[in-house]
Enzyme design. Structure first.
Site, PDB file in Angstrom:
ATOM      1  CG  ASP A  15      -1.862   1.154   1.289  1.00 55.89           C
ATOM      2  OD1 ASP A  15      -1.981   1.881   0.288  1.00 55.89           O
ATOM      3  OD2 ASP A  15      -2.495   1.346   2.347  1.00 55.89           O
ATOM      4  CG  ASP A  31      -3.733   4.462  -2.112  1.00 57.91           C
ATOM      5  OD1 ASP A  31      -3.068   3.435  -1.894  1.00 57.91           O
ATOM      6  OD2 ASP A  31      -4.709   4.800  -1.411  1.00 57.91           O
TER       7      ASP A  31
END
Length: 453
Positions: free
Chosen positions: A155, A333
């Site tokens: 992430d 992201d």
């Protein structure tokens, strides 16, 4: 701006874009070699992959992701513009030899020097497809004195590492701290909120490794409580690859510690995400995989060392600019599947697509539909450069079997979402091989992906 995807990487253009004069060696497609690890990618209550062109949009995952995005980025505007760089990160940026303005290590990396192999790790990824969506990527790390294998989401939009520890009520029992002679419980509380769910426990330390890359006494969240949201997720935990400025723990990330300890060949990592293909994705730690790109790297400056934040200067649809009163900050992201912008920006984008309509009543706030046969060239202007969004990824599926109306992958967010923020997720990254570089003041590199060849 149109882009032509070619069958070979233009080495001269790559050299120009990186500022290096030495020729690239192509004896190995992955610069410097590296270690190989199996990774998997999980879906949200995964449904079988869809084949053919008549797939129907299932809103369940997207609706759930909206709630996670709202929780994850509720304070993002304040963080991006006002957060102080923590002292450990400031020291790293000032003192690390890997972060000098002219980095010989980065030069060695891009020229294919093999002497740095032990300071790189290359992870093959597996894409677990749920319906028409590529959802989240996760993969293995080793922890503790016994090298226990844990799987974690990768992430770039967060800064914490966490896994379940001695947690009988968690979906995965996870890490057995009693088996590790190097495990330390700091006694400090740890918790992270994810939309309607959360994880909590204590802050701990232990040995963490990815292949030959090892950090002793790495801080991580030792989670002993997980909400029901995680029951259907096969991965154990999560590894945050953003800057430690956004870490709940307040401690350096695993990758920052690898830089500090001079254990990576270069202060960067890179991602290749496949599109509806079970194998072929990769994460390179300290390396850049030439085989995953078909063009030069374009570097975009990071505007805030919090998330991997870049300037979002505009959107063009078939050459026409969507109206924007100001630039946004965009978080790149990998832990988010779709693309999220303020509702006013989404409306401006869809106004450029004839036949588009809001679909709030059908799917909830933020969704739009458009004619499936629309010929679209959507481009984002990031740091002054235009980057295309593949129309295949923009199309989330039809509104019904045999329908001529499709659901768009740019989602408009309401008043509870920061008005100056955009989230650029996997929907965009599948078209671009992305590089996350701590040097040169921090920057994100984007090169055309082999997905589009």
């Amino acid at each position: 701006m149109s882009r032509t995807f070619t069958s070979t990487l233009s080495l001269s253009l790559l050299l120009a874009s990186t500022g290096l004069a030495a020729p690239l060696q192509t004896s190995s497609p992955i610069i410097g070699g590296g270690q190989l690890f199996d990774l998997a990618r999980r879906g949200y209550k995964a449904t079988p992959p869809v084949t053919g062109d008549d797939y129907v949009f299932d809103p369940a995952y997207a609706q759930s992701e909206i709630q996670r995005v709202l929780a994850k980025y509720k304070d993002a505007s304040t963080i991006i513009h006002n957060a102080d760089v923590p002292s450990h990160l400031a020291d790293l940026l000032r003192d690390s030899p890997l972060l000098s303005s002219v980095s010989p290590t980065l030069g060695d990396l891009l020229t294919g020097g093999s002497a740095q192999d032990s300071r790189q790790a290359t992870m093959p990824l597996i894409d677990n497809i749920s319906g028409n969506l590529d959802v989240l990527y996760y993969g293995p790390i080793s922890m503790g004195s016994q090298n226990q294998r844990m799987t974690v989401d990768i992430d770039t939009g967060s800064g914490d590492l966490w896994v379940p520890v001695n947690c009988p009520d968690c979906p995965h029992h996870g890490y057995d701290a009693d088996r590790s002679t190097t495990y330390k419980d700091t006694g400090e509380d740890f918790s992270v909120q994810y939309g309607t769910g959360q994880v909590s426990g204590v802050l701990a330390q232990d040995r963490v490794s990815v292949g030959t890359l090892v950090v002793d006494n790495q801080y991580f969240g030792a989670v002993d409580q997980e909400s029901d949201d995680f029951n259907d997720e096969p991965n154990d935990g999560l590894i945050g690859m953003a800057f430690s400025s956004v870490a709940t723990s307040g401690q350096p990330t695993l990758f920052e510690n690898l830089i500090k300890l001079n254990k990576v060949a270069a202060p960067l990592f890179s991602l290749h995400l496949t599109r509806h293909k079970s194998t072929g994705s990769t994460l390179c730690l300290g390396c850049y995989d030439l085989s995953k790109a078909v063009g030069p790297i374009t570097w975009v400056p990071v505007t805030s060392m919090t998330y991997w934040t870049v300037s979002f200067d505009g959107v063009q649809v078939n050459g026409n600019s969507a109206a924007m009163s100001k630039s946004l900050s965009a978080a790149v992201d990998s832990g988010t599947s779709l693309i999220y912008v303020p509702q006013s920006i989404a409306a401006a984008v869809y106004r450029q697509i004839p036949g588009s309509q809001r679909a709030d009543q059908q799917y909830g706030p933020g969704f739009w539909t458009y004619p499936c046969n629309a010929k679209l060239n959507i481009q984002f202007k990031l740091g002054g450069n235009l980057f295309a969004l593949n129309a295949v990824d923009f199309n989330l599926g039809k509104t019904g079997s045999g329908s001529t109306t499709c659901v768009g992958g740019i989602v408009g967010m309401g008043d509870s979402f920061p008005s100056d923020l955009a989230i650029v997720g996997d929907e965009f990254l599948k078209s671009w091989y992305s590089v996350y570089d701590y040097s040169h003041g921090a920057r994100v590199g984007l090169a055309p992906s082999i997905n589009n060849h």
